[in-house]
Design a protein around this motif. Structure first.
Motif, short mmCIF file in Angstrom:
data_model
loop_
_atom_site.label_atom_id
_atom_site.label_comp_id
_atom_site.label_asym_id
_atom_site.label_seq_id
_atom_site.Cartn_x
_atom_site.Cartn_y
_atom_site.Cartn_z
N PHE A 59 67.32 89.59 58.93
CA PHE A 59 66.61 89.41 57.67
C PHE A 59 66.18 87.96 57.53
O PHE A 59 66.96 87.05 57.82
CB PHE A 59 67.52 89.82 56.51
N ARG A 110 63.44 86.80 54.79
CA ARG A 110 63.19 86.46 53.38
C ARG A 110 62.61 87.64 52.62
O ARG A 110 62.08 88.58 53.20
CB ARG A 110 62.23 85.28 53.28
N SER A 111 62.68 87.55 51.28
CA SER A 111 61.99 88.48 50.39
C SER A 111 60.89 87.72 49.68
O SER A 111 61.11 86.59 49.24
CB SER A 111 62.97 89.04 49.34
N ALA A 134 58.39 87.85 46.45
CA ALA A 134 58.08 88.52 45.18
C ALA A 134 56.68 88.16 44.71
O ALA A 134 56.20 88.69 43.71
CB ALA A 134 59.11 88.13 44.13
N SER A 184 64.21 102.78 54.51
CA SER A 184 65.27 101.86 54.94
C SER A 184 66.10 102.46 56.06
O SER A 184 66.50 101.76 57.00
CB SER A 184 66.19 101.51 53.75
N THR A 225 63.83 98.75 47.00
CA THR A 225 63.02 97.70 47.62
C THR A 225 61.92 97.33 46.64
O THR A 225 60.94 98.05 46.50
CB THR A 225 62.40 98.20 48.95
N GLN A 284 60.59 94.09 46.53
CA GLN A 284 59.85 92.95 47.03
C GLN A 284 59.38 93.26 48.45
O GLN A 284 59.71 94.29 49.01
CB GLN A 284 60.74 91.70 47.01
N ASN A 298 60.02 92.58 52.03
CA ASN A 298 61.15 92.05 52.79
C ASN A 298 60.77 91.88 54.26
O ASN A 298 60.24 92.79 54.88
CB ASN A 298 62.36 92.98 52.67
N TYR A 299 61.09 90.71 54.79
CA TYR A 299 60.74 90.37 56.18
C TYR A 299 61.99 90.35 57.06
O TYR A 299 62.99 89.72 56.73
CB TYR A 299 60.12 88.98 56.25
N ASP A 359 59.16 95.30 55.28
CA ASP A 359 59.54 96.45 54.46
C ASP A 359 58.88 96.31 53.10
O ASP A 359 59.23 95.44 52.30
CB ASP A 359 61.08 96.45 54.33
N TRP A 382 54.78 96.08 41.36
CA TRP A 382 54.86 96.46 42.78
C TRP A 382 53.47 96.69 43.33
O TRP A 382 53.16 96.27 44.43
CB TRP A 382 55.65 97.76 42.95
#
Length: 198
Positions: free
Chosen positions: A10, A12-13, A15, A39, A61, A63, A65-66, A77, A94
């Motif tokens: 993982f 980062r996320s 937003a 997921s 989820t 945000q 997600n990388y 994601d 979203w």
């Protein structure tokens, strides 16, 4: 050289669009309805139980997600869509986040991975997401998850319905998949590795 998904971490996320990663590495964007097992598919590819958050209730989820794969590509994601139990304001947020990711001037998406439920006809939201991927001009892989829930005799008619609903041609990639059992994992890994090379 194929990507080693076992080396996935993982990163980062994001937003907001200013947090999107734009470092030139390929990005595999995973999209799907909140309860489609997105997921779980990601976790199956990485061979890890809880890399991507699997919530007891869908829609966790929120945000972008990388996850860095083998230090050579990102698995991205995206927020799940179509789940009723969140506020309209949150759904709108979203939607704006997704739209800004798809329309980013950096052409972020290398491959779109659309996850649908093999047991059901793709929803209007699935069709919209499929259209978004097509409009980016990037290759798309449709993953028909929950294969383990069907009898063998039901699989071909289910795949035909998905192909017809999404208007997939013979050259379009459709992978029957089971996050539960691992069916389809090798094919999906091969397609993603090939896209990374390309």
């Amino acid at each position: 050289m194929s990507l080693n998904f076992a080396k996935t971490e993982f990163v980062r996320s994001a937003a907001a669009r200013e947090h999107f990663l734009r470092d030139g590495l390929p990005q595999f964007a995973f999209a799907g309805r909140s309860n489609v097992g997105k997921s779980s598919v990601i976790n199956r590819l990485a061979g890890r139980k809880n890399l991507a958050y699997v919530g007891a209730s869908p829609g966790k989820t929120t945000q972008v997600n990388y996850f860095l794969v083998d230090r050579r590509a990102y698995l991205v994601d995206l927020p799940g869509y179509g789940y009723a139990k969140v506020s309209k304001a949150e759904k709108d947020r979203w939607g704006r986040l997704m739209e800004s990711y798809f329309q980013d001037e950096g052409d972020l998406i290398t491959v779109g991975v659309l996850i649908v439920d093999i047991r059901h006809k793709p929803t209007a939201d699935d069709v919209t997401m499929h259209t978004w991927f097509r409009e980016t001009g990037c290759p798309e892989i449709v993953v028909a998850n929950k294969l383990d829930k069907l009898k063998k005799s039901q699989v071909d008619p289910a795949l035909t319905l998905i192909r017809e609903t999404l208007d997939l041609g013979g050259e379009d990639m459709l992978v029957p998949f089971s996050a539960e059992k691992g069916s389809g994992k090798e094919e999906l890994l091969r397609l993603l590795s090939a896209a990374c090379e390309g």
